[in-house]
Enzyme design. Structure first.
Site, PDB file in Angstrom:
ATOM      1  N   ASP A   1       0.799  -1.227   0.000  1.00 14.82           N
ATOM      2  CA  ASP A   1       0.000   0.000   0.000  1.00 14.82           C
ATOM      3  C   ASP A   1       0.835   1.282   0.000  1.00 14.82           C
ATOM      4  O   ASP A   1       0.357   2.340  -0.395  1.00 14.82           O
ATOM      5  CB  ASP A   1      -0.952   0.019   1.217  1.00 14.82           C
ATOM      6  CG  ASP A   1      -0.221  -0.227   2.536  1.00 14.82           C
ATOM      7  OD1 ASP A   1       1.006  -0.395   2.518  1.00 14.82           O
ATOM      8  OD2 ASP A   1      -0.886  -0.262   3.590  1.00 14.82           O
ATOM      9  N   HIS A   2       2.079   1.195   0.444  1.00 14.06           N
ATOM     10  CA  HIS A   2       2.895   2.414   0.571  1.00 14.06           C
ATOM     11  C   HIS A   2       3.610   2.761  -0.736  1.00 14.06           C
ATOM     12  O   HIS A   2       3.505   3.864  -1.239  1.00 14.06           O
ATOM     13  CB  HIS A   2       3.951   2.245   1.670  1.00 14.06           C
ATOM     14  CG  HIS A   2       3.423   2.418   3.060  1.00 14.06           C
ATOM     15  ND1 HIS A   2       2.469   1.594   3.602  1.00 14.06           N
ATOM     16  CD2 HIS A   2       3.717   3.319   4.027  1.00 14.06           C
ATOM     17  CE1 HIS A   2       2.206   1.990   4.839  1.00 14.06           C
ATOM     18  NE2 HIS A   2       2.955   3.041   5.119  1.00 14.06           N
TER      19      HIS A   2
ATOM     20  N   ASP B   1       3.908  -1.099  11.479  1.00 16.68           N
ATOM     21  CA  ASP B   1       3.482   0.233  11.087  1.00 16.68           C
ATOM     22  C   ASP B   1       2.883   0.886  12.324  1.00 16.68           C
ATOM     23  O   ASP B   1       2.109   0.254  13.054  1.00 16.68           O
ATOM     24  CB  ASP B   1       2.435   0.173   9.968  1.00 16.68           C
ATOM     25  CG  ASP B   1       2.187   1.552   9.399  1.00 16.68           C
ATOM     26  OD1 ASP B   1       2.749   1.867   8.335  1.00 16.68           O
ATOM     27  OD2 ASP B   1       1.459   2.335  10.047  1.00 16.68           O
TER      28      ASP B   1
ATOM     29  N   ARG C   1      -0.183  13.030   9.976  1.00 17.97           N
ATOM     30  CA  ARG C   1       1.121  13.610  10.299  1.00 17.97           C
ATOM     31  C   ARG C   1       1.395  14.804   9.395  1.00 17.97           C
ATOM     32  O   ARG C   1       1.154  14.721   8.185  1.00 17.97           O
ATOM     33  CB  ARG C   1       2.240  12.583  10.105  1.00 17.97           C
ATOM     34  CG  ARG C   1       2.173  11.518  11.149  1.00 17.97           C
ATOM     35  CD  ARG C   1       3.305  10.528  11.089  1.00 17.97           C
ATOM     36  NE  ARG C   1       3.161   9.649  12.227  1.00 17.97           N
ATOM     37  CZ  ARG C   1       3.456   8.359  12.243  1.00 17.97           C
ATOM     38  NH1 ARG C   1       3.963   7.790  11.174  1.00 17.97           N
ATOM     39  NH2 ARG C   1       3.281   7.648  13.326  1.00 17.97           N
TER      40      ARG C   1
ATOM     41  N   SER D   1       6.850   7.296  12.811  1.00 14.47           N
ATOM     42  CA  SER D   1       6.791   5.991  12.163  1.00 14.47           C
ATOM     43  C   SER D   1       7.505   4.896  12.947  1.00 14.47           C
ATOM     44  O   SER D   1       8.398   5.164  13.746  1.00 14.47           O
ATOM     45  CB  SER D   1       7.440   6.142  10.789  1.00 14.47           C
ATOM     46  OG  SER D   1       8.025   4.940  10.366  1.00 14.47           O
TER      47      SER D   1
ATOM     48  N   ARG E   1       9.352   2.808  11.449  1.00 15.08           N
ATOM     49  CA  ARG E   1      10.387   2.320  10.528  1.00 15.08           C
ATOM     50  C   ARG E   1      11.694   2.019  11.259  1.00 15.08           C
ATOM     51  O   ARG E   1      12.269   2.862  11.933  1.00 15.08           O
ATOM     52  CB  ARG E   1      10.590   3.303   9.365  1.00 15.08           C
ATOM     53  CG  ARG E   1      11.130   4.651   9.728  1.00 15.08           C
ATOM     54  CD  ARG E   1      11.080   5.594   8.542  1.00 15.08           C
ATOM     55  NE  ARG E   1       9.700   5.976   8.246  1.00 15.08           N
ATOM     56  CZ  ARG E   1       9.337   7.190   7.828  1.00 15.08           C
ATOM     57  NH1 ARG E   1      10.225   8.129   7.600  1.00 15.08           N
ATOM     58  NH2 ARG E   1       8.080   7.463   7.596  1.00 15.08           N
TER      59      ARG E   1
HETATM   60  C1  MIC Z   1       4.140   6.446   8.211  1.00 14.73           C
HETATM   61  O1  MIC Z   1       2.988   6.808   8.271  1.00 14.73           O
HETATM   62  O2  MIC Z   1       5.110   7.159   8.565  1.00 14.73           O
HETATM   63  C2  MIC Z   1       4.436   5.059   7.714  1.00 14.73           C
HETATM   64  C3  MIC Z   1       5.090   5.193   6.412  1.00 14.73           C
HETATM   65  O3  MIC Z   1       3.235   4.350   7.544  1.00 14.73           O
HETATM   66  C4  MIC Z   1       5.313   4.377   8.745  1.00 14.73           C
HETATM   67  C5  MIC Z   1       5.930   3.130   8.294  1.00 14.73           C
HETATM   68  C6  MIC Z   1       7.117   3.345   7.412  1.00 14.73           C
HETATM   69  O4  MIC Z   1       7.945   4.209   7.689  1.00 14.73           O
HETATM   70  O5  MIC Z   1       7.229   2.600   6.467  1.00 14.73           O
HETATM   71  C7  MIC Z   1       4.663   4.139  10.089  1.00 14.73           C
HETATM   72  O6  MIC Z   1       3.797   4.887  10.462  1.00 14.73           O
HETATM   73  O7  MIC Z   1       5.106   3.253  10.842  1.00 14.73           O
HETATM   74 FE1  SF4 Z   2      -0.021   4.862   5.017  1.00 17.34          FE
HETATM   75 FE2  SF4 Z   2       1.293   5.579   7.237  1.00 17.34          FE
HETATM   76 FE3  SF4 Z   2      -0.140   7.351   5.836  1.00 17.34          FE
HETATM   77 FE4  SF4 Z   2      -1.379   5.487   7.182  1.00 17.34          FE
HETATM   78  S1  SF4 Z   2      -0.091   7.101   8.042  1.00 17.34           S
HETATM   79  S2  SF4 Z   2      -1.835   6.129   5.095  1.00 17.34           S
HETATM   80  S3  SF4 Z   2      -0.004   3.752   6.966  1.00 17.34           S
HETATM   81  S4  SF4 Z   2       1.699   6.278   5.148  1.00 17.34           S
END
Ligand code: MIC
Ligand code: SF4
Length: 642
Positions: free
Chosen positions: A62-63, A117, A377, A531, A533
């Site tokens: 999805d990302h 995530d 965010r 995140s 990550r």
């Molecule tokens: C995000 O919203 O920052 C992400 C991308 O979903 C991350 C995961 C990632 O860095 O791949 C998260 O929220 O954990």
């Molecule tokens: Fe995707 Fe993270 Fe954004 Fe949710 S917050 S839509 S999981 S990138």
């Protein structure tokens, strides 16, 4: 007991359920997404376990769906084949955002879910104990291992009243963020209770638990009640329902009260989700872009509200409106009932059901642009445009502002028709591929983008190094390991990612770290928020960072540092932060011995050789943490123990 404790008690493997002590719990389900998943499956493979041992594990794509080169498509192929081989369900690109799809099709009240995530707590909306973690912790859980966490205290949010028209679930969580801030939830679970709960639908509850991640909370959870049963029934899963009722007053460490009837449309202003103000106090702000979607606000009802507001109108000529439904199920329903046509007729640009602009995968705003997003965010640069001003709002505020072209309180446009949750959702799981039967031969396809990842080394007798950088409060993982369309394709290529480590703070950081042969990072409060990550630990590890010394950590990042053998230290006296400058030489003598001592609460002493002073730091380690740090991280420890 609180609902959280009821579920933990059912899943407890070891430890005491007192706040602050380390517990180990059994994990029923796991989820991964593609930007953290490649690393999680590489780590799972490194553990040498043939088949996942959970009740259910799902891998979502999805990302990284913007395929500007071969890299993302290669990663998708790797994840599709490695999951098929090892017993994991695979949700194909286009099927939707992991959290939205998991809520619709797989989550179950009363079970535990660990996801790579940070927004995994979305499934707390149906009474699941859903926790975000680093990929390695998820890999261990897939292998049947326990998940370790510090038992959080439970904060009850008592809901009264009913949301007025044009005020929405997003405003509830923005109000909680306004009160508690982005670090107010650290070490806590946020549990919702009170008469207001029954007035909220499951997708509304999921919006609230989703964005609880921005509080730094371990997770957020709602009761599982008649509304939950109806939702699961509408998804053809009534059999998955189980009732979960809130505890009594004495079962919660603290309580805050929110009267839903008194809420109004809110916005989180640049550049933090807790910088909240009423929309009516930001009148007339000219808007350049509006984006509706993400795992926070992409449910069927969110899209129906959007369609109702856009119906018969045209998007202001200076605004670009993009709309991304959260799942194929949602998109399908909008296509069937005509709402999609209304959205399109207004001039909206329709995106696929994926994360998209939320993680900077396309739709970066123009220079200095104001972008209103229904996301969770608004950290600087996350949109892909460093100078953009991102405001986080509800779908109602977003749609209203897209039409007027300025920040608009949607109540000025009148009332929305009452929205009912559907009695049944169209069920079609043909985008979810089941794993191959046990023992089948499946070839795992690895493209050239997949590079070996760094593994930590046994802790040396003395840990020392230069202060490579000195940072402020609230540094996010988007600073430490930036994402976006240019970097996400390299999530399985740590050497490439390392070139951008902390680049939003100082583009010279990677070169300086390399030239110094590694060193120490110094930071302020809530370091590593955002995140899950793991790259935010793997990339510093690759650059030779041995310790991170800050005023306080965000939960998932601290765990990721320990898992990768990097010492996470906090100042005993925050004033010592002021006594350190970049380039100072720091030294920890007898590091292994001091690390073991930290398990008994002893301070770890750091000498600042440049200034000729010593100061005390805390590490708050469990015996398990100390073992990992001494071995050079969890994988190094597993390998050393055969
Ligand atoms: C995000 O919203 O920052 C992400 C991308 O979903 C991350 C995961 C990632 O860095 O791949 C998260 O929220 O954990
Ligand atoms: Fe995707 Fe993270 Fe954004 Fe949710 S917050 S839509 S999981 S990138």
């Amino acid at each position: 007991m609180s609902i959280f404790k009821q579920i933990i008690a059912e899943h407890l493997i070891s430890g005491e359920m007192t706040p602050g002590s380390e517990i180990a719990i059994r994990i029923d389900q796991t989820l991964t997404q593609d930007s953290t998943g490649t690393m999680a499956y590489l780590q799972f493979e490194a553990m040498g376990i043939p088949r996942v041992k959970t009740k259910l594990s799902v891998a979502y794509i999805d990302h990284n769906t913007l395929q500007t080169g071969f890299e993302n498509a290669d990663d998708h192929k790797y994840i599709q084949t490695v999951t098929k081989k090892h017993g994991v369900y695979f949700s194909r690109p286009g099927n939707g955002i992991c959290h939205q799809v998991h809520l619709e099709r797989f989550g179950k009240p009363g079970l535990t879910l660990l996801g790579s995530d940070s927004h995994t707590p979305t499934c707390g909306g149906i009474g699941m104990c859903a926790i975000g973690a680093g990929g390695l912790d998820v890999a261990v859980a897939m292998g049947g291992g326990a998940y370790y966490l510090l038992m959080p205290g439970v904060c009850r949010v008592w809901l009264e009243g009913k949301l007025p028209s044009m005020v929405s679930a997003k405003d509830v969580i923005l109000e909680v963020l306004r009160r508690l801030t982005v670090k107010g939830g650290v070490g806590k679970v946020i549990e919702y209770a009170g008469p207001g709960v029954a007035t909220l639908s499951v997708p509304e509850r999921a919006t609230i638990t989703n964005m609880g991640a921005e509080l730094g909370a371990t997770t957020s959870i709602f009761p599982s009640d008649e509304t939950t049963r109806q939702f699961l029934k509408a998804q053809g899963r009534e059999g998955d329902w189980q009732e979960l009722l809130s505890g009594n007053d004495g079962d919660y460490e603290e309580t805050i009260t929110i009267n839903l009837s008194e809420l109004e449309p809110l916005a989180a202003r640049p550049h933090s989700p807790d910088n909240v103000a009423p929309v009516r106090e930001i009148p007339g702000l000219k808007v350049d872009q509006v984006a509706i979607g993400s795992c926070t606000n992409s449910s069927f009802t969110d899209m129906m509200k959007t369609a109702a507001i856009l119906d018969g109108k045209t998007v202001a000529e200076h605004v670009s409106l993009v709309v991304a439904p959260g799942s194929r199920q949602v998109l399908d329903m909008l296509a069937q009932n005509g709402a999609l046509a209304k959205i399109m007729a207004s001039g909206a640009r329709i995106l696929e059901a994926a994360c998209g602009p939320c993680i900077g995968m396309g739709q970066s705003p123009a220079t200095d642009a104001v972008s209103l997003r229904t996301f969770n965010r608004n950290f600087p640069g996350r949109s892909g445009t460093a100078s953009a001003q991102v405001y986080l709002v509800s779908p109602e505020v977003a749609a209203a502002s897209a039409i007027t072209g300025v920040m608009t309180d949607p109540r000025t446009l009148g009332e929305l028709p009452a929205m009912q949750e559907p009695e049944s959702f169209p069920l079609n799981d043909n985008m979810v591929i089941p794993p191959a039967p046990e023992g089948s031969e499946v070839e795992v396809v690895r493209g050239p983008n997949i590079k070996p990842f760094p593994i930590g080394k046994v802790m040396p007798g003395t840990v020392s190094g230069k202060v490579l950088i000195k940072l402020e409060d609230n540094i996010t993982t988007d600073h430490i390991a930036p994402a976006g369309a240019k970097l996400l394709p390299y999530r399985s290529n740590i050497p490439y990612q390392a070139e951008y480590c902390l680049s939003p703070c100082d583009p010279e950081f990677p070169a300086r770290a390399k030239a110094a042969g590694g060193g120490i990072i110094v930071g302020g409060e809530n370091y590593g928020q955002g995140s899950s990550r793991e790259h935010a630990a793997l990339v510093p590890l690759y650059l030779g960072v041995r310790a991170v010394l800050v005023k306080s950590f965000a939960r998932i990042h601290q765990a990721n540092l320990i898992n990768n053998g990097i010492l996470p230290l906090t100042f005993v006296s925050p004033a010592d932060y002021d006594k350190i400058d970049p380039e100072d030489e720091l030294l920890i003598e007898d590091a292994p011995q001091q690390t073991r001592g930290a398990v008994d609460g002893k301070a770890i002493t750091i000498r600042n050789l440049t200034k000729g002073v010593s100061f005390a730091t805390n590490a708050a380690l469990s015996p398990r943490h100390a073992g990992m740090l001494l071995a050079g991280g969890l994988l190094a420890e597993i390998k050393a123990n055969g």
